[in-house]
Design a protein around this motif. Sequence first.
Motif, short mmCIF file in Angstrom:
data_model
loop_
_atom_site.label_atom_id
_atom_site.label_comp_id
_atom_site.label_asym_id
_atom_site.label_seq_id
_atom_site.Cartn_x
_atom_site.Cartn_y
_atom_site.Cartn_z
N ASN A 213 5.20 8.56 5.95
CA ASN A 213 3.88 8.15 5.45
C ASN A 213 2.92 9.34 5.33
O ASN A 213 1.70 9.17 5.33
CB ASN A 213 3.28 7.07 6.35
N LYS B 198 1.84 3.59 -4.23
CA LYS B 198 0.87 2.52 -4.52
C LYS B 198 0.37 2.62 -5.96
O LYS B 198 0.24 1.59 -6.65
CB LYS B 198 -0.30 2.61 -3.55
N ASN B 199 0.08 3.81 -6.43
CA ASN B 199 -0.39 3.98 -7.80
C ASN B 199 0.66 3.55 -8.82
O ASN B 199 0.33 2.95 -9.85
CB ASN B 199 -0.80 5.43 -8.04
N GLU C 151 3.07 2.22 2.30
CA GLU C 151 3.51 2.74 3.60
C GLU C 151 4.81 2.08 4.07
O GLU C 151 5.09 0.94 3.71
CB GLU C 151 2.41 2.51 4.65
N ASP D 283 0.82 -1.21 0.00
CA ASP D 283 0.00 0.00 0.00
C ASP D 283 0.85 1.26 0.00
O ASP D 283 0.33 2.38 0.06
CB ASP D 283 -0.92 0.02 1.21
N ASN E 96 0.68 12.26 1.18
CA ASN E 96 0.21 11.40 0.07
C ASN E 96 1.31 10.58 -0.59
O ASN E 96 1.13 10.08 -1.71
CB ASN E 96 -0.50 12.24 -1.01
N GLU F 176 0.18 6.84 -1.22
CA GLU F 176 -0.73 6.74 -2.36
C GLU F 176 0.02 6.84 -3.68
O GLU F 176 -0.29 6.11 -4.64
CB GLU F 176 -1.80 7.84 -2.27
N SER F 177 0.97 7.73 -3.74
CA SER F 177 1.76 7.90 -4.96
C SER F 177 2.53 6.62 -5.29
O SER F 177 2.55 6.17 -6.45
CB SER F 177 2.72 9.08 -4.78
#
Length: 262
Positions: free
Chosen positions: A199, A208-209, A174, A172, A202, A205-206
């Motif tokens: 963490n 993970k994408n 993190e 994810d 964002n 998220e970056s």
Amino acid sequence: MRFVIIPLPPNLPARWIKVYPARVAVVNALVTQEERSKYLKKNGSWGLLKKWLSNASGHKCWYCEAKSNRAVFDVDHFRPKLGITVDGVKLVGHNGYFWLAYEWSNFRLSCQRCNRPEKDELTTLHGKANEFPLQNETSRCNAPASPITAEIPRLLDPCVEADCALLAHTIDGEIKLAAPVGTWEYQRAYYTIERLGFNEWNIPESKKNDWRLLDDLIRLVGNQPVIITHLQEHLSLDHEYSSFFRSAIGSHRDKAWVEELL
């Protein structure tokens, strides 16, 4: 955080070799904190080493592995040069490790998020700044002759391989703790993640994408030269967050061809 090997002194920039002996002599001869502060702020010659430090990490922040292409890197003094705070409180009676202000082994290339103090909406303070807590305050060095090897910093050091191993990654995006709960190693990893905001902003998220596309390629396309090249790029020293991608790609270790890459 990926282990960084500092190039040995023979590789130092030629101009630095000419500049730093005189700087060290002056700062060590100054008597008062005010004099040292004034001199160091006016003679921040460590900027000469930015390219040298950047080459050592593949042009990434030594702490978080961000490239920060639109912001200049800072040269962080791992042991602060002009004063120390512990959990945000100034350490009384210590004026910082001024004698290490021009010591190359005390430098860590840092993005501004990791280095500069910043409070979020909950007033949580991030950024290393002058923070430098120790496991045992009685081992704190107060003078050039004191042995810094007796100090055990709470902050993880990217130049110590065992320190880097105390951090792990989730798919994810993190960064998590890789030490048993209740241990000093756990405290160090937790403190470093929180203090440097690994963490936050964002960043998970970056990551993970970016991983989603790579994950799909592994699952749907598989063992093809173009995919292997793509994976090797993500594992290379100069790829942003390569330690995360090593961990994420490792979730496919059940495939022999992926195992060979790792």
